[in-house]
Design a protein around this motif. Structure first.
Motif, PDB file in Angstrom:
ATOM      1  N   SER A   1      13.724  11.744   2.277  1.00  0.00           N
ATOM      2  CA  SER A   1      12.907  10.620   2.784  1.00  0.00           C
ATOM      3  C   SER A   1      11.803  10.189   1.830  1.00  0.00           C
ATOM      4  O   SER A   1      11.023   9.285   2.142  1.00  0.00           O
ATOM      5  CB  SER A   1      12.281  10.959   4.148  1.00  0.00           C
ATOM      6  OG  SER A   1      13.283  11.129   5.126  1.00  0.00           O
ATOM      7  N   ARG A   2      11.737  10.813   0.664  1.00  0.00           N
ATOM      8  CA  ARG A   2      10.700  10.456  -0.307  1.00  0.00           C
ATOM      9  C   ARG A   2      11.053   9.131  -0.986  1.00  0.00           C
ATOM     10  O   ARG A   2      12.166   8.959  -1.478  1.00  0.00           O
ATOM     11  CB  ARG A   2      10.578  11.553  -1.360  1.00  0.00           C
ATOM     12  CG  ARG A   2       9.411  11.403  -2.326  1.00  0.00           C
ATOM     13  CD  ARG A   2       8.084  11.691  -1.693  1.00  0.00           C
ATOM     14  NE  ARG A   2       8.037  13.019  -1.099  1.00  0.00           N
ATOM     15  CZ  ARG A   2       6.983  13.501  -0.462  1.00  0.00           C
ATOM     16  NH1 ARG A   2       5.907  12.726  -0.308  1.00  0.00           N
ATOM     17  NH2 ARG A   2       6.993  14.703   0.060  1.00  0.00           N
ATOM     18  N   ILE A   3      10.094   8.194  -1.013  1.00  0.00           N
ATOM     19  CA  ILE A   3      10.330   6.890  -1.650  1.00  0.00           C
ATOM     20  C   ILE A   3      10.232   7.041  -3.166  1.00  0.00           C
ATOM     21  O   ILE A   3       9.229   7.535  -3.693  1.00  0.00           O
ATOM     22  CB  ILE A   3       9.318   5.844  -1.142  1.00  0.00           C
ATOM     23  CG1 ILE A   3       9.598   5.532   0.341  1.00  0.00           C
ATOM     24  CG2 ILE A   3       9.389   4.565  -1.975  1.00  0.00           C
ATOM     25  CD1 ILE A   3       8.603   4.606   0.978  1.00  0.00           C
ATOM     26  N   PHE A   4      11.295   6.632  -3.856  1.00  0.00           N
ATOM     27  CA  PHE A   4      11.305   6.701  -5.320  1.00  0.00           C
ATOM     28  C   PHE A   4      11.313   5.314  -5.959  1.00  0.00           C
ATOM     29  O   PHE A   4      11.143   5.190  -7.175  1.00  0.00           O
ATOM     30  CB  PHE A   4      12.506   7.508  -5.824  1.00  0.00           C
ATOM     31  CG  PHE A   4      13.854   6.949  -5.446  1.00  0.00           C
ATOM     32  CD1 PHE A   4      14.405   5.865  -6.117  1.00  0.00           C
ATOM     33  CD2 PHE A   4      14.576   7.521  -4.408  1.00  0.00           C
ATOM     34  CE1 PHE A   4      15.648   5.357  -5.773  1.00  0.00           C
ATOM     35  CE2 PHE A   4      15.827   7.014  -4.054  1.00  0.00           C
ATOM     36  CZ  PHE A   4      16.366   5.934  -4.739  1.00  0.00           C
ATOM     37  N   GLU A   5      11.506   4.269  -5.152  1.00  0.00           N
ATOM     38  CA  GLU A   5      11.537   2.922  -5.705  1.00  0.00           C
ATOM     39  C   GLU A   5      10.995   1.928  -4.688  1.00  0.00           C
ATOM     40  O   GLU A   5      11.288   2.020  -3.488  1.00  0.00           O
ATOM     41  CB  GLU A   5      12.965   2.530  -6.079  1.00  0.00           C
ATOM     42  CG  GLU A   5      13.103   1.127  -6.662  1.00  0.00           C
ATOM     43  CD  GLU A   5      14.550   0.773  -6.979  1.00  0.00           C
ATOM     44  OE1 GLU A   5      14.851  -0.437  -7.054  1.00  0.00           O
ATOM     45  OE2 GLU A   5      15.382   1.699  -7.155  1.00  0.00           O
TER      46      GLU A   5
ATOM     47  N   ASP B   1       0.802  -1.224   0.000  1.00  0.00           N
ATOM     48  CA  ASP B   1       0.000   0.000   0.000  1.00  0.00           C
ATOM     49  C   ASP B   1       0.834   1.273   0.000  1.00  0.00           C
ATOM     50  O   ASP B   1       0.294   2.361   0.241  1.00  0.00           O
ATOM     51  CB  ASP B   1      -0.925   0.015   1.226  1.00  0.00           C
ATOM     52  CG  ASP B   1      -1.976  -1.081   1.176  1.00  0.00           C
ATOM     53  OD1 ASP B   1      -2.421  -1.405   0.065  1.00  0.00           O
ATOM     54  OD2 ASP B   1      -2.335  -1.608   2.246  1.00  0.00           O
ATOM     55  N   PHE B   2       2.142   1.159  -0.263  1.00  0.00           N
ATOM     56  CA  PHE B   2       3.013   2.331  -0.222  1.00  0.00           C
ATOM     57  C   PHE B   2       3.504   2.689  -1.635  1.00  0.00           C
ATOM     58  O   PHE B   2       4.457   2.095  -2.132  1.00  0.00           O
ATOM     59  CB  PHE B   2       4.217   2.070   0.686  1.00  0.00           C
ATOM     60  CG  PHE B   2       3.852   1.734   2.110  1.00  0.00           C
ATOM     61  CD1 PHE B   2       3.364   2.702   2.969  1.00  0.00           C
ATOM     62  CD2 PHE B   2       3.988   0.434   2.578  1.00  0.00           C
ATOM     63  CE1 PHE B   2       3.024   2.400   4.277  1.00  0.00           C
ATOM     64  CE2 PHE B   2       3.658   0.119   3.887  1.00  0.00           C
ATOM     65  CZ  PHE B   2       3.170   1.094   4.735  1.00  0.00           C
TER      66      PHE B   2
ATOM     67  N   GLY C   1      20.233   6.629  -3.830  1.00  0.00           N
ATOM     68  CA  GLY C   1      19.461   6.752  -2.601  1.00  0.00           C
ATOM     69  C   GLY C   1      19.777   5.687  -1.584  1.00  0.00           C
ATOM     70  O   GLY C   1      20.673   4.857  -1.762  1.00  0.00           O
ATOM     71  N   SER C   2      19.037   5.710  -0.494  1.00  0.00           N
ATOM     72  CA  SER C   2      19.162   4.712   0.566  1.00  0.00           C
ATOM     73  C   SER C   2      18.092   3.648   0.373  1.00  0.00           C
ATOM     74  O   SER C   2      16.991   3.940  -0.139  1.00  0.00           O
ATOM     75  CB  SER C   2      18.988   5.370   1.936  1.00  0.00           C
ATOM     76  OG  SER C   2      20.007   6.312   2.181  1.00  0.00           O
TER      77      SER C   2
ATOM     78  N   VAL D   1      11.655  -4.048  -0.508  1.00  0.00           N
ATOM     79  CA  VAL D   1      12.751  -3.100  -0.280  1.00  0.00           C
ATOM     80  C   VAL D   1      12.309  -1.741  -0.808  1.00  0.00           C
ATOM     81  O   VAL D   1      11.763  -1.639  -1.910  1.00  0.00           O
ATOM     82  CB  VAL D   1      14.045  -3.552  -0.995  1.00  0.00           C
ATOM     83  CG1 VAL D   1      15.141  -2.504  -0.817  1.00  0.00           C
ATOM     84  CG2 VAL D   1      14.514  -4.900  -0.459  1.00  0.00           C
ATOM     85  N   PHE D   2      12.553  -0.691  -0.009  1.00  0.00           N
ATOM     86  CA  PHE D   2      12.193   0.664  -0.408  1.00  0.00           C
ATOM     87  C   PHE D   2      13.452   1.485  -0.664  1.00  0.00           C
ATOM     88  O   PHE D   2      14.375   1.496   0.153  1.00  0.00           O
ATOM     89  CB  PHE D   2      11.381   1.368   0.684  1.00  0.00           C
ATOM     90  CG  PHE D   2      10.047   0.733   0.977  1.00  0.00           C
ATOM     91  CD1 PHE D   2       8.934   1.042   0.211  1.00  0.00           C
ATOM     92  CD2 PHE D   2       9.911  -0.164   2.027  1.00  0.00           C
ATOM     93  CE1 PHE D   2       7.700   0.459   0.485  1.00  0.00           C
ATOM     94  CE2 PHE D   2       8.682  -0.750   2.305  1.00  0.00           C
ATOM     95  CZ  PHE D   2       7.578  -0.445   1.528  1.00  0.00           C
ATOM     96  N   GLY D   3      13.461   2.210  -1.786  1.00  0.00           N
ATOM     97  CA  GLY D   3      14.524   3.164  -2.062  1.00  0.00           C
ATOM     98  C   GLY D   3      13.994   4.562  -1.813  1.00  0.00           C
ATOM     99  O   GLY D   3      12.912   4.908  -2.295  1.00  0.00           O
ATOM    100  N   PHE D   4      14.748   5.365  -1.060  1.00  0.00           N
ATOM    101  CA  PHE D   4      14.274   6.718  -0.751  1.00  0.00           C
ATOM    102  C   PHE D   4      15.433   7.710  -0.838  1.00  0.00           C
ATOM    103  O   PHE D   4      16.602   7.364  -0.646  1.00  0.00           O
ATOM    104  CB  PHE D   4      13.599   6.771   0.622  1.00  0.00           C
ATOM    105  CG  PHE D   4      14.454   6.322   1.782  1.00  0.00           C
ATOM    106  CD1 PHE D   4      15.136   7.246   2.566  1.00  0.00           C
ATOM    107  CD2 PHE D   4      14.583   4.976   2.093  1.00  0.00           C
ATOM    108  CE1 PHE D   4      15.927   6.840   3.633  1.00  0.00           C
ATOM    109  CE2 PHE D   4      15.363   4.553   3.164  1.00  0.00           C
ATOM    110  CZ  PHE D   4      16.046   5.487   3.935  1.00  0.00           C
ATOM    111  N   ASN D   5      15.097   8.959  -1.127  1.00  0.00           N
ATOM    112  CA  ASN D   5      16.109   9.988  -1.306  1.00  0.00           C
ATOM    113  C   ASN D   5      16.413  10.717   0.016  1.00  0.00           C
ATOM    114  O   ASN D   5      15.882  10.347   1.070  1.00  0.00           O
ATOM    115  CB  ASN D   5      15.705  10.972  -2.415  1.00  0.00           C
ATOM    116  CG  ASN D   5      14.361  11.642  -2.132  1.00  0.00           C
ATOM    117  OD1 ASN D   5      13.955  11.831  -0.979  1.00  0.00           O
ATOM    118  ND2 ASN D   5      13.668  12.021  -3.206  1.00  0.00           N
TER     119      ASN D   5
END
Length: 217
Positions: free
Chosen positions: A129-133, A82-83, A111-112, A122-126
């Motif tokens: 803190s914004r999730i881009f992947e 849901d994210f 990103g992290s 797995v979440f990629g964020f800049n």
């Protein structure tokens, strides 16, 4: 009693006996008296007859899953998650899922990355803190082969082979990309199944402060 009277009485008795025999031999159910009448199953009209049986059509589950993944990707989402990218920050995930198993900076990916093994995600964020992947390792992906994915999606816009993997990518609407990761094809495995896939928001990897255009795939 005269002879004439006796004869009339005898005729009456004979007639009565014959009538009794006729009635006793007649069928009790009037419907059964007509042997030419068809049985209920035969007498049904074509509109009353049950439809002829036919084998059920086989549902292509892999195709349905791939099309569902594409539809979700156009919303920035992966399956069972849901994210969405772009509109979610990593704190939103932490508030619902808790702290990730690990978080590491990946320079090449811009990103992290926060790993939630128990969620197969797995979440990629800049830096904001914004999730881009979002990467999904959902077990359903094991039913998706490289050939089937290309059959459903067509020729990929992005196709590279690196580190023992083949990554194919497609656009998903005007803002997002969807990428599928497979083991490399080998002589013993000519049609490998999907390892994982991801939905990417390329604009979320741009760093204007560092004059970094980000990544497209």
């Amino acid at each position: 009693m005269s002879i004439a009277t006796k004869k009339r009485l005898l005729k009456y008795m004979i007639a009565t006996l014959a009538l009794t025999l006729i009635v006793g031999c007649s069928p009790s159910n009037p419907q059964n008296s007509d042997s030419s009448k068809p049985t209920d199953s035969v007498s049904q009209t074509p509109s009353q007859m049950p439809p002829s049986s036919s084998a059920p059509q086989t549902t292509d589950a892999a195709k349905e899953l791939l099309l569902n993944m594409k539809q979700l990707a156009e919303q920035g989402k992966v399956i069972n998650n849901d994210f969405p990218v772009k509109t979610t920050v990593i704190e939103d995930v932490k508030s619902k899922w808790g702290e990730p198993e690990k978080t590491e900076w990946v320079a090449a990916a811009k990103g992290s990355y926060a790993t939630y093994s128990n969620k197969a995600t797995v979440f990629g964020f800049n830096k904001g803190s914004r999730i881009f992947e979002v990467r999904s390792f959902d077990k359903q992906l094991k039913q998706l082969s490289l050939a089937k994915t290309k059959e459903v999606y067509g020729t990929p816009a992005y196709d590279v082979k690196v580190n023992g993997e083949e990554i194919i990518g497609y656009t998903a609407g005007p803002e997002f990309k969807i990428e599928f990761v497979f083991p490399l094809t080998t002589a013993s495995n000519s049609d490998p199944v999907m390892d994982h896939y991801l939905v990417l928001h390329p604009a979320g990897t741009v760093n204007n402060m560092a004059d970094d255009p980000g990544r497209q795939w």
